[in-house]
Design a protein around this motif. Structure first.
Motif, PDB file in Angstrom:
ATOM      1  N   ARG A 100       0.816  -1.221   0.000  1.00 34.56           N
ATOM      2  CA  ARG A 100       0.000   0.000   0.000  1.00 34.56           C
ATOM      3  C   ARG A 100       0.848   1.270   0.000  1.00 34.56           C
ATOM      4  NH1 ARG A 100      -2.318  -3.607   3.636  1.00 34.56           N
ATOM      5  NH2 ARG A 100      -4.601  -3.876   3.568  1.00 34.56           N
ATOM      6  N   ARG A 101       2.138   1.177   0.362  1.00 32.91           N
ATOM      7  CA  ARG A 101       2.900   2.377   0.707  1.00 32.91           C
ATOM      8  C   ARG A 101       3.571   3.030  -0.492  1.00 32.91           C
ATOM      9  NH1 ARG A 101       6.780  -0.855   4.274  1.00 32.91           N
ATOM     10  NH2 ARG A 101       6.637  -1.960   2.301  1.00 32.91           N
ATOM     11  N   THR A 102       4.362   2.285  -1.225  1.00 37.21           N
ATOM     12  CA  THR A 102       5.131   2.865  -2.323  1.00 37.21           C
ATOM     13  C   THR A 102       4.341   2.885  -3.621  1.00 37.21           C
ATOM     14  OG1 THR A 102       6.093   0.691  -2.784  1.00 37.21           O
ATOM     15  CG2 THR A 102       7.305   2.136  -1.299  1.00 37.21           C
ATOM     16  N   VAL A 103       3.487   1.885  -3.814  1.00 38.57           N
ATOM     17  CA  VAL A 103       2.687   1.757  -5.025  1.00 38.57           C
ATOM     18  C   VAL A 103       1.550   0.799  -4.707  1.00 38.57           C
ATOM     19  CG1 VAL A 103       4.050  -0.205  -5.903  1.00 38.57           C
ATOM     20  CG2 VAL A 103       2.805   1.243  -7.515  1.00 38.57           C
ATOM     21  N   ALA A 104       0.415   0.967  -5.362  1.00 36.01           N
ATOM     22  CA  ALA A 104      -0.709   0.048  -5.174  1.00 36.01           C
ATOM     23  C   ALA A 104      -0.393  -1.227  -5.943  1.00 36.01           C
ATOM     24  CB  ALA A 104      -2.004   0.675  -5.662  1.00 36.01           C
ATOM     25  N   ALA A 105      -0.144  -2.329  -5.213  1.00 42.88           N
ATOM     26  CA  ALA A 105       0.326  -3.537  -5.879  1.00 42.88           C
ATOM     27  C   ALA A 105       0.214  -4.732  -4.948  1.00 42.88           C
ATOM     28  CB  ALA A 105       1.779  -3.363  -6.328  1.00 42.88           C
ATOM     29  N   VAL A 106       0.432  -5.895  -5.523  1.00 44.97           N
ATOM     30  CA  VAL A 106       0.726  -7.102  -4.758  1.00 44.97           C
ATOM     31  C   VAL A 106       2.217  -7.354  -4.932  1.00 44.97           C
ATOM     32  CG1 VAL A 106       0.373  -9.584  -4.554  1.00 44.97           C
ATOM     33  CG2 VAL A 106      -1.588  -8.080  -4.999  1.00 44.97           C
ATOM     34  N   ARG A 107       2.928  -7.474  -3.816  1.00 46.12           N
ATOM     35  CA  ARG A 107       4.385  -7.656  -3.841  1.00 46.12           C
ATOM     36  C   ARG A 107       4.702  -9.138  -3.647  1.00 46.12           C
ATOM     37  NH1 ARG A 107       8.818  -4.207  -2.969  1.00 46.12           N
ATOM     38  NH2 ARG A 107       7.390  -2.496  -2.455  1.00 46.12           N
ATOM     39  N   ILE A 108       5.375  -9.733  -4.617  1.00 48.34           N
ATOM     40  CA  ILE A 108       5.710 -11.148  -4.573  1.00 48.34           C
ATOM     41  C   ILE A 108       7.205 -11.317  -4.317  1.00 48.34           C
ATOM     42  CG2 ILE A 108       5.877 -13.257  -5.975  1.00 48.34           C
ATOM     43  CD1 ILE A 108       3.253 -12.452  -7.296  1.00 48.34           C
ATOM     44  N   ILE A 109       7.559 -12.185  -3.358  1.00 44.17           N
ATOM     45  CA  ILE A 109       8.949 -12.534  -3.093  1.00 44.17           C
ATOM     46  C   ILE A 109       9.350 -13.606  -4.098  1.00 44.17           C
ATOM     47  CG2 ILE A 109      10.598 -13.376  -1.391  1.00 44.17           C
ATOM     48  CD1 ILE A 109       9.288 -10.714  -0.627  1.00 44.17           C
ATOM     49  N   VAL A 154       8.497  -9.199  -7.461  1.00 47.14           N
ATOM     50  CA  VAL A 154       7.609  -9.024  -8.602  1.00 47.14           C
ATOM     51  C   VAL A 154       6.464  -8.155  -8.113  1.00 47.14           C
ATOM     52  CG1 VAL A 154       6.109 -10.102 -10.300  1.00 47.14           C
ATOM     53  CG2 VAL A 154       8.209 -11.257  -9.598  1.00 47.14           C
ATOM     54  N   LEU A 155       6.348  -6.959  -8.649  1.00 48.81           N
ATOM     55  CA  LEU A 155       5.268  -6.051  -8.278  1.00 48.81           C
ATOM     56  C   LEU A 155       4.139  -6.192  -9.289  1.00 48.81           C
ATOM     57  CD1 LEU A 155       7.255  -2.866  -7.236  1.00 48.81           C
ATOM     58  CD2 LEU A 155       5.951  -4.374  -5.741  1.00 48.81           C
ATOM     59  N   CYS A 156       3.009  -6.715  -8.842  1.00 51.29           N
ATOM     60  CA  CYS A 156       1.821  -6.865  -9.683  1.00 51.29           C
ATOM     61  C   CYS A 156       0.982  -5.613  -9.491  1.00 51.29           C
ATOM     62  CB  CYS A 156       1.047  -8.114  -9.292  1.00 51.29           C
ATOM     63  SG  CYS A 156       2.049  -9.629  -9.331  1.00 51.29           S
ATOM     64  N   LEU A 157       0.989  -4.740 -10.492  1.00 53.73           N
ATOM     65  CA  LEU A 157       0.481  -3.376 -10.339  1.00 53.73           C
ATOM     66  C   LEU A 157      -1.036  -3.318 -10.479  1.00 53.73           C
ATOM     67  CD1 LEU A 157       3.257  -1.707 -12.510  1.00 53.73           C
ATOM     68  CD2 LEU A 157       3.191  -1.944 -10.015  1.00 53.73           C
ATOM     69  N   LEU A 158      -1.665  -2.568  -9.547  1.00 49.38           N
ATOM     70  CA  LEU A 158      -3.120  -2.441  -9.526  1.00 49.38           C
ATOM     71  C   LEU A 158      -3.614  -1.167 -10.193  1.00 49.38           C
ATOM     72  CD1 LEU A 158      -3.736  -3.614  -5.842  1.00 49.38           C
ATOM     73  CD2 LEU A 158      -4.096  -4.934  -7.931  1.00 49.38           C
ATOM     74  N   ARG A 159      -2.705  -0.393 -10.698  1.00 51.67           N
ATOM     75  CA  ARG A 159      -3.087   0.892 -11.297  1.00 51.67           C
ATOM     76  C   ARG A 159      -4.112   0.701 -12.413  1.00 51.67           C
ATOM     77  NH1 ARG A 159       1.064   5.135 -14.294  1.00 51.67           N
ATOM     78  NH2 ARG A 159      -0.506   6.741 -14.779  1.00 51.67           N
ATOM     79  N   ASP A 160      -5.145   1.544 -12.413  1.00 49.56           N
ATOM     80  CA  ASP A 160      -6.188   1.580 -13.442  1.00 49.56           C
ATOM     81  C   ASP A 160      -7.099   0.347 -13.436  1.00 49.56           C
ATOM     82  OD1 ASP A 160      -5.218   4.036 -14.363  1.00 49.56           O
ATOM     83  OD2 ASP A 160      -3.817   3.059 -15.735  1.00 49.56           O
ATOM     84  N   THR A 161      -7.013  -0.481 -12.383  1.00 49.71           N
ATOM     85  CA  THR A 161      -7.895  -1.653 -12.322  1.00 49.71           C
ATOM     86  C   THR A 161      -9.164  -1.372 -11.537  1.00 49.71           C
ATOM     87  OG1 THR A 161      -6.882  -2.505 -10.288  1.00 49.71           O
ATOM     88  CG2 THR A 161      -5.896  -3.186 -12.396  1.00 49.71           C
ATOM     89  N   GLY A 162      -9.163  -0.310 -10.747  1.00 50.03           N
ATOM     90  CA  GLY A 162     -10.300  -0.038  -9.885  1.00 50.03           C
ATOM     91  C   GLY A 162     -10.294  -0.879  -8.626  1.00 50.03           C
ATOM     92  N   VAL A 163      -9.264  -1.708  -8.442  1.00 50.89           N
ATOM     93  CA  VAL A 163      -9.156  -2.571  -7.268  1.00 50.89           C
ATOM     94  C   VAL A 163      -8.213  -1.910  -6.256  1.00 50.89           C
ATOM     95  CG1 VAL A 163      -8.410  -4.819  -6.400  1.00 50.89           C
ATOM     96  CG2 VAL A 163      -9.591  -4.653  -8.602  1.00 50.89           C
ATOM     97  N   LYS A 164      -8.676  -1.786  -5.017  1.00 52.04           N
ATOM     98  CA  LYS A 164      -7.835  -1.237  -3.959  1.00 52.04           C
ATOM     99  C   LYS A 164      -6.970  -2.339  -3.357  1.00 52.04           C
ATOM    100  CE  LYS A 164     -11.248   2.309  -2.800  1.00 52.04           C
ATOM    101  NZ  LYS A 164     -12.131   2.855  -1.733  1.00 52.04           N
TER     102      LYS A 164
END
Length: 474
Positions: A100-109, A154-164
């Motif tokens: 939530r902090r640096t970018v709206a995403a799911v962060r994968i190790i 791996v940053l799975c980006l949520l931008r422009d998806t409408g998903v928080k």
């Protein structure tokens, strides 16, 4: 005549150089085209064109196609290395967390090629049965020693998806190679939250510990009991550990603490050759998994090795020291996100302290370097997990916006590093300027009772109190 001959020779030489230039250029071009390794980016597939259109704002076709994607057949897992199919280079994923902090995403190790990793995208199945395909960004974790493979995000980006971001908690997510978008998925991760839950036992003063993966059938059982019990005395309430291979005795010991809720013990079978292809069992993937895994429950996270103890010099507990250090900053916005502790070697081969009152390593080994290392040189640290982004071995590589690190004076605490071997080789450590430091002796009596109690309690260890340390090199 001589002038004409010289001019003619020069012209011939120039022509020869001209021809050779184009010949060499041609050889290089043909070699690049046919013989050398092809670039990591494949030719544009239909998928990539769709992603680029979607990223540019034309989402209708892309979104409608993805809504129809069926749910995966396999069960989403957490804390298990899984392969990404269809990639040119090794590519494995381990865990997934909300960012939530640096970018709206799911962060994968993950772990993959350090430079020029395969292009991938993410496919996510939300709890409400909606399916999304997400643009992905692969980032090598900075501390990789320039080896071929590295721990990575791996940053799975949520931008422009409408998903928080919070809506992805509990979702299933897979990493898919861009050059093989239609191959069956070989990985599926459960998206974990990174925020404290209401009513959880998270406390701003709680202190957890993270260590690198155990390997080479790690078996220092007697020392591990001492190390865990001493850290508990210092205020540690939980440990995160990763098991590649340990001895049977060590497995018995760790299982005991795991059953009591003191250890989160995770498997660590990363199929990349350690120290040849990747740094020490992919240790930086473990550190950063530990960082995100601890966020919902840890107020502080201490990153140390199992041959190290952060010893407060004035306070009795580390938790009290961290609170005291934090309170010196009157403005909450200025309080550091990390405190760094300077390292001092206590070489195990050095002679035992004649004033030792127990066979414990921390009681016997009290001679150390006079001058500790400088900060960021073998130092270790405690962090506020939700205020940092990327961990290294000896310092924090990236903080959350507005956060920073601060060094702790030696008068406040020192990292006691009980090193088995002299890095200079042979007996050269005998000449290193040293002093006797008995700070650890104030814990000896209680610690010795704790160790003896554990040895008697854990039957599968097959240890005897009167033989502790006698048959062991350390």
């Amino acid at each position: 005549m001589r002038l004409r001959a010289r001019a003619s020779n020069r012209a011939n030489i120039s022509f020869f150089i001209f021809v050779m230039f184009f010949a060499v250029f041609g050889v290089i071009f043909i070699t690049e085209l046919f013989l050398l390794e092809r670039p990591t980016q494949p030719s544009r597939s239909r998928y990539e064109i769709d992603v680029q259109n979607w990223a540019g704002g034309r989402t209708e076709r892309f979104a409608s196609m993805e809504i129809e994607q069926a749910s995966p057949a396999q069960t989403a897992q957490d804390g298990v290395w899984q392969p990404v199919t269809g990639t040119r280079f090794r590519f494995y994923v381990y865990s997934a967390y909300v960012e939530r902090r640096t970018v709206a995403a799911v962060r994968i190790i993950a772990s993959t090629k350090t430079r020029g990793p395969d292009a991938v995208f993410c496919r996510m199945w939300l709890p409400n049965n909606r399916t999304l395909t997400l643009k992905a960004r692969v980032q090598a974790i900075r501390e990789n020693w320039n080896l071929k493979y590295s721990a990575a995000y791996v940053l799975c980006l949520l931008r422009d998806t409408g998903v928080k971001p919070q809506e992805t908690v509990g979702a299933s997510i897979a990493v898919i190679a861009s050059i093989a978008p239609n191959k069956p998925t070989t990985n599926l991760l459960l998206v974990m939250d990174t925020e404290p839950k209401q009513g959880s036992d998270a406390h701003p003063k709680s202190l957890h510990v993270c260590v690198k993966p155990f390997h080479f059938s790690y078996g220092r059982v007697e020392w591990m009991i001492e190390w865990i019990e001493l850290n508990r005395m210092l205020g540690v309430s939980h440990f995160y550990m990763y098991n590649n291979t340990v001895s049977d005795q060590m497995g018995c010991l760790l299982s005991h603490y795991k059953r009591r809720g003191l250890i989160t013990l995770l498997p660590w079978e990363l199929p990349i050759v350690s120290k040849v292809k990747i740094r020490t069992e992919g240790m930086f993937a473990a550190f950063n998994d530990c960082l995100y895994r601890s966020m919902p429950t840890a107020g502080w996270l201490l990153v140390i090795d199992t041959d190290e103890v952060v010893m407060p010099r004035q306070k009795r507990k580390l938790t009290d020291l961290l609170s005291s250090l934090t309170d010196t900053y009157t403005l909450p916005s200025k309080r550091p996100a990390a405190f760094l502790f300077r390292n001092a070697f206590f070489y195990v081969p050095w002679k035992d302290d004649p004033e030792s009152k127990a066979p414990l390593l921390t009681s016997r080994k009290t001679r150390r370097w006079v001058k500790p290392h400088a900060l960021k040189n073998r130092s270790k640290y405690a962090v506020r997990p939700r205020q940092v982004v990327e961990l290294g071995n000896h310092f924090v590589w990236e903080h959350a916006p507005g956060a920073n690190s601060v060094g702790v004076p030696v008068e406040g605490a020192l990292l006691h590093h009980y090193r088995l071997h002299c890095e200079f080789g042979g007996d050269q450590c005998l000449s290193v300027p040293s002093i006797v430091d008995r700070t650890a002796h104030r814990y000896t009596n209680e610690l010795w009772e704790r160790v003896k109690s554990k040895v008697k309690e854990i039957k599968c260890l097959n240890l005897h109190v009167d033989r502790l340390w006698v048959d062991s090199a350390v």
